[in-house]
Each structure stands twice: as structure tokens, then as C-alpha cells.
Scaffold this motif. Structure first.
Motif, PDB file in Angstrom:
ATOM      1  N   LEU A  74      -9.430 -10.448  -3.170  1.00  0.00           N
ATOM      2  CA  LEU A  74      -8.003 -10.093  -3.132  1.00  0.00           C
ATOM      3  C   LEU A  74      -7.102 -11.183  -3.697  1.00  0.00           C
ATOM      4  O   LEU A  74      -5.885 -11.095  -3.585  1.00  0.00           O
ATOM      5  CB  LEU A  74      -7.606  -9.760  -1.678  1.00  0.00           C
ATOM      6  CG  LEU A  74      -8.353  -8.553  -1.084  1.00  0.00           C
ATOM      7  CD1 LEU A  74      -8.043  -8.390   0.410  1.00  0.00           C
ATOM      8  CD2 LEU A  74      -8.037  -7.278  -1.840  1.00  0.00           C
ATOM      9  N   ARG A 330      -7.624   1.631  11.298  1.00  0.00           N
ATOM     10  CA  ARG A 330      -7.521   0.199  10.983  1.00  0.00           C
ATOM     11  C   ARG A 330      -8.053  -0.103   9.583  1.00  0.00           C
ATOM     12  O   ARG A 330      -7.381  -0.769   8.775  1.00  0.00           O
ATOM     13  CB  ARG A 330      -8.281  -0.610  12.049  1.00  0.00           C
ATOM     14  CG  ARG A 330      -8.612  -2.040  11.663  1.00  0.00           C
ATOM     15  CD  ARG A 330      -7.353  -2.882  11.415  1.00  0.00           C
ATOM     16  NE  ARG A 330      -7.680  -4.222  10.928  1.00  0.00           N
ATOM     17  CZ  ARG A 330      -7.776  -4.551   9.650  1.00  0.00           C
ATOM     18  NH1 ARG A 330      -7.582  -3.654   8.690  1.00  0.00           N
ATOM     19  NH2 ARG A 330      -8.063  -5.793   9.302  1.00  0.00           N
ATOM     20  N   SER A 334      -5.591  -1.204   4.011  1.00  0.00           N
ATOM     21  CA  SER A 334      -5.516  -1.841   2.676  1.00  0.00           C
ATOM     22  C   SER A 334      -5.370  -0.785   1.589  1.00  0.00           C
ATOM     23  O   SER A 334      -4.536  -0.897   0.701  1.00  0.00           O
ATOM     24  CB  SER A 334      -6.780  -2.630   2.354  1.00  0.00           C
ATOM     25  OG  SER A 334      -6.994  -3.607   3.303  1.00  0.00           O
ATOM     26  N   LYS A 345       0.620  -9.401  -0.799  1.00  0.00           N
ATOM     27  CA  LYS A 345      -0.302  -9.717   0.287  1.00  0.00           C
ATOM     28  C   LYS A 345      -0.126 -11.151   0.783  1.00  0.00           C
ATOM     29  O   LYS A 345       0.056 -12.062  -0.026  1.00  0.00           O
ATOM     30  CB  LYS A 345      -1.745  -9.550  -0.197  1.00  0.00           C
ATOM     31  CG  LYS A 345      -2.185  -8.105  -0.271  1.00  0.00           C
ATOM     32  CD  LYS A 345      -3.656  -8.013  -0.622  1.00  0.00           C
ATOM     33  CE  LYS A 345      -4.148  -6.584  -0.668  1.00  0.00           C
ATOM     34  NZ  LYS A 345      -4.193  -5.925   0.633  1.00  0.00           N
ATOM     35  N   TYR A 378      -0.829  -6.404   9.947  1.00  0.00           N
ATOM     36  CA  TYR A 378      -2.058  -6.015  10.642  1.00  0.00           C
ATOM     37  C   TYR A 378      -3.050  -7.162  10.501  1.00  0.00           C
ATOM     38  O   TYR A 378      -2.749  -8.167   9.845  1.00  0.00           O
ATOM     39  CB  TYR A 378      -2.629  -4.715  10.067  1.00  0.00           C
ATOM     40  CG  TYR A 378      -2.995  -4.753   8.603  1.00  0.00           C
ATOM     41  CD1 TYR A 378      -2.026  -4.664   7.616  1.00  0.00           C
ATOM     42  CD2 TYR A 378      -4.337  -4.884   8.195  1.00  0.00           C
ATOM     43  CE1 TYR A 378      -2.354  -4.698   6.265  1.00  0.00           C
ATOM     44  CE2 TYR A 378      -4.671  -4.903   6.860  1.00  0.00           C
ATOM     45  CZ  TYR A 378      -3.681  -4.820   5.896  1.00  0.00           C
ATOM     46  OH  TYR A 378      -4.008  -4.860   4.565  1.00  0.00           O
ATOM     47  N   HIS A 380      -6.523  -9.602  12.080  1.00  0.00           N
ATOM     48  CA  HIS A 380      -7.513 -10.028  13.056  1.00  0.00           C
ATOM     49  C   HIS A 380      -6.822 -10.933  14.073  1.00  0.00           C
ATOM     50  O   HIS A 380      -7.004 -12.153  14.056  1.00  0.00           O
ATOM     51  CB  HIS A 380      -8.654 -10.721  12.332  1.00  0.00           C
ATOM     52  CG  HIS A 380      -9.003 -10.042  11.017  1.00  0.00           C
ATOM     53  ND1 HIS A 380      -9.677  -8.835  10.978  1.00  0.00           N
ATOM     54  CD2 HIS A 380      -8.735 -10.358   9.722  1.00  0.00           C
ATOM     55  CE1 HIS A 380      -9.832  -8.458   9.699  1.00  0.00           C
ATOM     56  NE2 HIS A 380      -9.256  -9.367   8.927  1.00  0.00           N
ATOM     57  N   HIS A 387      -2.495 -10.198   8.398  1.00  0.00           N
ATOM     58  CA  HIS A 387      -2.209  -9.808   7.015  1.00  0.00           C
ATOM     59  C   HIS A 387      -0.747  -9.395   7.001  1.00  0.00           C
ATOM     60  O   HIS A 387      -0.401  -8.273   7.368  1.00  0.00           O
ATOM     61  CB  HIS A 387      -3.155  -8.698   6.567  1.00  0.00           C
ATOM     62  CG  HIS A 387      -4.576  -9.171   6.571  1.00  0.00           C
ATOM     63  ND1 HIS A 387      -4.962 -10.309   5.902  1.00  0.00           N
ATOM     64  CD2 HIS A 387      -5.679  -8.714   7.187  1.00  0.00           C
ATOM     65  CE1 HIS A 387      -6.250 -10.511   6.089  1.00  0.00           C
ATOM     66  NE2 HIS A 387      -6.707  -9.558   6.878  1.00  0.00           N
ATOM     67  N   ASN A 389       1.486  -8.359   5.097  1.00  0.00           N
ATOM     68  CA  ASN A 389       1.675  -7.755   3.774  1.00  0.00           C
ATOM     69  C   ASN A 389       3.017  -7.037   3.699  1.00  0.00           C
ATOM     70  O   ASN A 389       3.503  -6.529   4.704  1.00  0.00           O
ATOM     71  CB  ASN A 389       0.558  -6.748   3.491  1.00  0.00           C
ATOM     72  CG  ASN A 389      -0.795  -7.428   3.385  1.00  0.00           C
ATOM     73  OD1 ASN A 389      -0.883  -8.648   3.356  1.00  0.00           O
ATOM     74  ND2 ASN A 389      -1.843  -6.636   3.336  1.00  0.00           N
ATOM     75  N   GLU A 425      -8.766 -16.020   5.225  1.00  0.00           N
ATOM     76  CA  GLU A 425     -10.123 -15.522   4.960  1.00  0.00           C
ATOM     77  C   GLU A 425     -10.330 -15.032   3.532  1.00  0.00           C
ATOM     78  O   GLU A 425     -11.455 -14.779   3.137  1.00  0.00           O
ATOM     79  CB  GLU A 425     -10.475 -14.394   5.949  1.00  0.00           C
ATOM     80  CG  GLU A 425      -9.487 -13.230   5.892  1.00  0.00           C
ATOM     81  CD  GLU A 425      -9.913 -12.008   6.702  1.00  0.00           C
ATOM     82  OE1 GLU A 425     -10.877 -12.089   7.465  1.00  0.00           O
ATOM     83  OE2 GLU A 425      -9.268 -10.950   6.534  1.00  0.00           O
ATOM     84  N   HIS A 426      -9.288 -14.875   2.745  1.00  0.00           N
ATOM     85  CA  HIS A 426      -9.470 -14.334   1.391  1.00  0.00           C
ATOM     86  C   HIS A 426      -9.729 -15.407   0.352  1.00  0.00           C
ATOM     87  O   HIS A 426     -10.152 -15.096  -0.762  1.00  0.00           O
ATOM     88  CB  HIS A 426      -8.253 -13.504   0.959  1.00  0.00           C
ATOM     89  CG  HIS A 426      -8.027 -12.285   1.808  1.00  0.00           C
ATOM     90  ND1 HIS A 426      -6.837 -11.608   1.866  1.00  0.00           N
ATOM     91  CD2 HIS A 426      -8.873 -11.622   2.652  1.00  0.00           C
ATOM     92  CE1 HIS A 426      -6.944 -10.583   2.695  1.00  0.00           C
ATOM     93  NE2 HIS A 426      -8.170 -10.579   3.182  1.00  0.00           N
TER      94      HIS A 426
HETATM   95  C1  MLT Z   1      -8.306  -6.410   5.956  1.00  0.00           C
HETATM   96  O1  MLT Z   1      -8.539  -7.075   6.967  1.00  0.00           O
HETATM   97  O2  MLT Z   1      -8.213  -5.160   5.995  1.00  0.00           O
HETATM   98  C2  MLT Z   1      -8.115  -7.108   4.632  1.00  0.00           C
HETATM   99  O3  MLT Z   1      -8.623  -8.398   4.735  1.00  0.00           O
HETATM  100  C3  MLT Z   1      -6.633  -7.187   4.373  1.00  0.00           C
HETATM  101  C4  MLT Z   1      -6.002  -6.827   3.102  1.00  0.00           C
HETATM  102  O4  MLT Z   1      -6.426  -5.922   2.375  1.00  0.00           O
HETATM  103  O5  MLT Z   1      -4.927  -7.441   2.830  1.00  0.00           O
END
Ligand code: MLT
Ligand code: FAD
Ligand code: ZN
Length: 469
Positions: A74, A330, A334, A345, A378, A380, A387, A389, A425-426
Motif C-alpha cells: 500500500l 471489517r 479497504s 491512507k 478503522y 487494529h 488506519h 484513512n 505495518e505497511h
Molecule cells: C487493513 O487493515 O485493512 C489494511 O491494512 C488497511 C488499509 O487498506 O489501509
């Protein structure tokens, strides 16, 4: 360059060196559509020796290499820049599960194996490979390792770096480092395996890995819970941790805006609760076959939450189908954000104690910059990872693009002020390499460059990714 193409064809076979623009197209644009580059060629080696031959040929011609797995990253790290001089090295043909050892708790795979196939290989051996991402049907283990991917089971099992024991890597000079050891204990010097985890293709090409397996957890208790705000979600996390202990596997958050997009764009999606709420959490407990009582534990958690005002309502999955329906709310976020339109993002981590205050302060700040901007928040939350976003004000995608730098800077400044991280994490890829360096100390940037120069003195591995030019 004709010489190089000839050498690449000799190394991997004519059919696996792609230069036709139509064949190359899917490899030069990333999942977000933000990064589109040009490639000298896409090369698809079928073995570690072939990867080494490709790397040696590129080195001889001084052609930069960009490794690519499933191209689900991403941050634009897996696609070439616009120069047309870079070679995309796709691991897509290296898909062999080399060995599974349920007793040692290890699986040894080629780097191009898709994450879902590793999960399936573990399951077939009566074990669990716990990493779980929305992209698991396409992303590869090499990409997961290179980005140190997280996902929805980090709370219990950790990031990718905690799931790997050994690696095989083709170094920038074309030598192969065979570190494919499955040892839990190995204190024989610098941890080279961990050096390559999270290196985003800038230090070498990962060709194989020994990964950790865990006892299978076929029992699940899953709930979609309405919570009034982020503070309540964080307080509920503490209740769930205390009551469910090690069974707590997933604790994800989503705001109403995220759910609204899923309900609008994901076929078959249904709001499981009668009344709308500003925020939701997806909670899942998991256990081995012999472990009973998960449902009671989840009900106790939710009972306490409702009694104390941390939750207003909850839907508990009563079947496999209901579990997967809750998960799709959930996991679909994305994808539906992309369907809705332009997206900006931000993958941030904050100290968990600061999440609520940070989120409350950020909303009004962004409205000042771009009135009507829609935070689709959204992620973790159990890992402190949001995120954060943004979608454009309805029908005004160009306004979001125009304000993007100002919005991201406001978010990153606020993350830095709270001692958080601008990439949870990305990874950094091409999108965030410069921004990350600007928030790091000179000492830290120097150390990163020292590592890069030591392994890749000619700067041929993914230039412009992770460490800025
Ligand atoms: C997720 O946890 O769904 C992805 O890491 C987040 C994203 O697409 O920005
Ligand atoms: P690619 O996109 O191909 O490459 C990513 C990076 O790794 C690039 O820098 C590339 O050069 C490098 N690389 C790839 N293979 C190798 C190799 N063999 N050797 C050296 N370098 C290599 N990420 C999360 O962390 N958590 C999530 O929950 C999550 N959810 C997602 C949901 C969706 C719908 C999507 C589209 C993406 C999601 N991601 C998530 C991001 C992405 O799936 C991960 O970053 C994944 O690890 C990338 O794997 P890949 O094989 O697609 O790598
Ligand atoms: Zn995520």
C-alpha cells in the motif's frame, strides 16, 4: 540494454522476461493506483539460482531491481519508478511449500507462496499459521516478510518478524545467503534474519523462509460490538484482555463512516445491529479443540461492557456463516473505500492510552483544512494501530488530492507529537520514505544508511524505497 535482456532470457527462459507493455502493465501499477511506473523488463525466475543469475546480470549492467510479490503493498514499494530503467523481479513463479514439520512447528516455503496457501498447508498438517490480512489471497510470504506485515492476529501472535525463524536471501552482489534454519534458539551473532524483515526489497531478494506454526484453533467466539467512542473501545480491550487472556486474538475497530461504505458497496453486507453507533469493535476469541467455554467468556466480556456503558449492543456470531459475515464488514473496508473514490491512507500507531484523545482532536483539525473530508477510521486498535484513512467530501475527489500534503502533514505531526509511528505495518515504500526520515533523528537516519550501504553499496536494490534518495 539489449545485452542485459539477452542475459535475463538466458537466465530464466524467453517466456519469463516480459517487455511487451500489455504484459508488463499489471506489474508497474500498485494496488492503490497512486504509483504507476515504467519497467525495463519484468523477470519471473523459477528458482533461487535463477534469482541469483538475474541479480548478477542486473548488477553487471548497473540496472536497478525492484522485487515484487503479490503487488498488494500500500506504499508503492513493489513497483518501479518512472525512469524505465528498473527491472521488476517477480517471485510469482516460486510457489513451492518446501516442507512442513508439525512437531518442530515449522513450515519452509518459497518466498512467492501466497499467504492463504501457507495457511492451508498448516491446516492440512493440523496446525495454524496465524497471520491474517485482507489481502491474504494474493500477497506472498516474501512480501509479508519484506514489509513486516501485521494484520488482524498480531494481538496474540505478533507481527511477521515474530513468525519467522530463518531466511534464504539473494544478496545484491548475487551471492545466496542460506539462513534457512528452524531453530528457536540461535545466539551466534547479529540477527541477520531480522535485518531483512521489513527491509522492503532494499537489501536483497528473499527467496525462502522458515516460518513458525502454532496449535490449530478451530473454536471461535466472535462479536460485532457497538461502542460509544474510542475511549470505550480501549476500555473494553482491557476488559477482554483480563477475562479472555490468551484466547483474545482479534480486537479491531471501525467507525460508522467505514461501516456505511461497506453497506453501500459490498454486495450482501448487512448491518447486524438495529441502531447505528458511532464506533464498533470486532472481537474474536480462539481456542484449540480441547478448550471449551469460549462462548461463556465472550458473553461475560460483553455483559460487563453493557453494564458499565462501554458497549451499547452486540451481535454474536452463532454459525460459521455469521462469523464470516461479521468479518467481511471489517475486511471489506479497504476495497470499498477505493470504490467510493479518492482515498488518502494513513497507517499510524499511537500509545494505546492516547488513542482516544488523539482521534478526538484530529477530526476538527482536518475539517479546518478540508471541510467535509470523511475520516474512514478503522484498524487494529488492540495494537494501537489506526488506519486513519480519508475519503473526499462527497463528489470532490480533486479537493482531497489538492489538500493531500497538508492533511497528511497535520496527521503525521500529531502522530510525532504523541510519540507514535507514521507507519505501523505497511512500511515506507515510495510514499513515506522522505516523511519518515524527516521525523527520525540524524543518528537513526545515519544508521539506516550505514546498513543500506554495507549490503547494497551500489544502491541497485529498490532505489528511492524506504531510505529516500
Ligand atoms: C487493513 O487493515 O485493512 C489494511 O491494512 C488497511 C488499509 O487498506 O489501509
Ligand atoms: P508486494 O506488494 O509485491 O511488495 C511489497 C514490498 O515488499 C515491496 O517493497 C517489494 O519490493 C518487497 N518485496 C516483495 N517480495 C519481496 C521479496 N521476495 N524479497 C524482497 N522484497 C520483497 N498489510 C498489513 O500489514 N496488514 C493488513 O491488515 C493489510 N491488509 C491489507 C488489505 C488489503 C485489501 C490490501 C490490498 C493490502 C493490505 N495490506 C496489509 C498490505 C499488503 O498486503 C502487505 O504489505 C503485504 O505484506 C504485501 O505483500 P505482497 O506479496 O503483495 O508484496
Ligand atoms: Zn491493517
Amino acid at each position: 540494454m539489449t545485452d542485459l535482456l539477452e542475459q535475463l532470457r538466458a537466465a530464466v527462459g524467453d517466456a519469463h522476461v516480459l517487455t511487451d507493455p500489455e504484459d508488463v502493465a499489471a506489474y508497474v501499477v500498485d494496488w492503490t493506483g497512486v504509483h504507476t511506473g515504467r519497467a525495463l523488463a519484468v523477470v519471473r525466475p523459477g528458482s533461487t539460482d535463477e534469482v541469483a543469475a538475474v541479480v548478477r546480470a542486473c548488477r553487471g549492467a548497473r540496472a536497478p531491481i525492484v522485487p515484487q510479490g503479490g503487488n498488494t503493498g500500500l506504499v508503492g514499494g513493489g513497483v518501479p519508478d518512472g525512469s524505465g530503467s528498473q527491472v521488476v523481479l517477480s517471485l510469482g513463479r516460486m510457489r513451492t511449500v518446501r516442507a512442513v514439520d508439525p512437531v518442530a512447528g515449522t513450515v519452509t516455503v518459497d518466498a512467492g507462496v501466497v499467504l492463504a496457501d501457507v495457511q492451508a498447508a498448516a491446516e492440512a498438517a493440523g496446525r495454524l499459521f496465524p497471520m491474517s490480512l485482507g489481502s491474504e489471497g494474493s500477497c506472498t510470504i516474501g512480501g509479508n516478510l519484506a514489509t513486516n506485515a501485521g494484520g488482524t492476529a498480531v494481538l496474540r501472535y505478533g507481527m511477521t518478524r515474530e513468525l519467522v525463524l530463518g531466511l534464504e536471501v539473494v544478496l545484491p552482489d548475487g551471492r545466496v545467503w542460506d539462513g534457512l534454519r528452524g531453530l528457536r534458539k540461535d545466539n551466534t551473532g547479529y540477527d541477520l534474519t531480522q535485518l531483512f524483515v521489513g527491509s522492503e526489497g532494499t537489501l536483497g531478494v528473499i527467496t525462502g523462509a522458515v516460518l513458525r506454526l502454532f496449535p490449530a484453533t478451530p473454536r471461535h467466539a466472535t462479536a460485532w460490538v457497538a461502542v460509544p467512542d474510542v475511549a470505550a473501545a480501549v476500555a473494553l480491550l482491557a476488559v477482554a484482555q483480563e477475562r479472555a487472556g490468551a484466547h483474545l486474538t482479534t480486537f479491531e475497530i471501525a467507525n460508522r463512516q467505514a461501516l456505511d461504505l461497506v453497506l453501500a458497496h459490498l454486495p450482501g453486507a448487512v448491518d447486524p445491529l438495529d441502531e447505528p453507533s458511532d464506533w464498533y469493535v470486532l472481537v474474536e476469541l480462539a481456542a484449540t479443540e480441547a478448550d471449551h467455554g469460549l462462548d461463556d467468556t465472550l458473553e461475560a466480556v460483553l455483559g460487563e461492557a453493557v453494564e458499565t456503558g462501554l458497549a451499547t449492543d452486540a451481535a454474536i456470531a452463532g454459525s460459521r456463516a455469521q462469523r464470516s459475515a461479521l468479518w467481511s464488514l471489517r475486511e471489506g473496508i479497504s476495497e470499498v473505500q477505493k470504490v467510493e473514490g479518492a482515498t488518502l491512507k494513513h497507517d499510524v500507531t499511537l500509545p494505546i492510552a492516547d488513542l482516544a484523545a488523539w482521534t478526538d482532536a484530529m477530526g476538527p483539525r482536518l475539517q479546518q483544512i478540508l471541510p467535509g473530508v470523511r475520516p474512514v477510521t478503522y484498524g487494529h486498535v488492540g495494537d494501537g494501530n489506526l488506519h486513519y484513512n480519508l475519503n473526499a467530501p462527497v463528489g470532490r475527489d480533486d479537493d482531497l488530492r489538492a489538500a493531500a500534503a497538508q492533511l497528511s502533514t497535520a496527521i503525521y505531526d500529531a502522530v510525532a507529537a504523541a510519540d507514535g509511528s507514521i507507519s505501523a505495518e505497511h512500511g515506507l515504500g515510495r510514499t513515506k520514505a522522505a516523511a519518515a526520515a524527516s521525523y527520525k533523528s540524524d543518528v537513526e537516519v545515519d544508521l539506516m544508511w550505514a546498513v543500506k550501504r554495507a549490503l547494497d553499496p551500489e544502491g541497485l536494490m529498490s532505489p528511492g524505497v524506504l531510505v529516500p534518495d
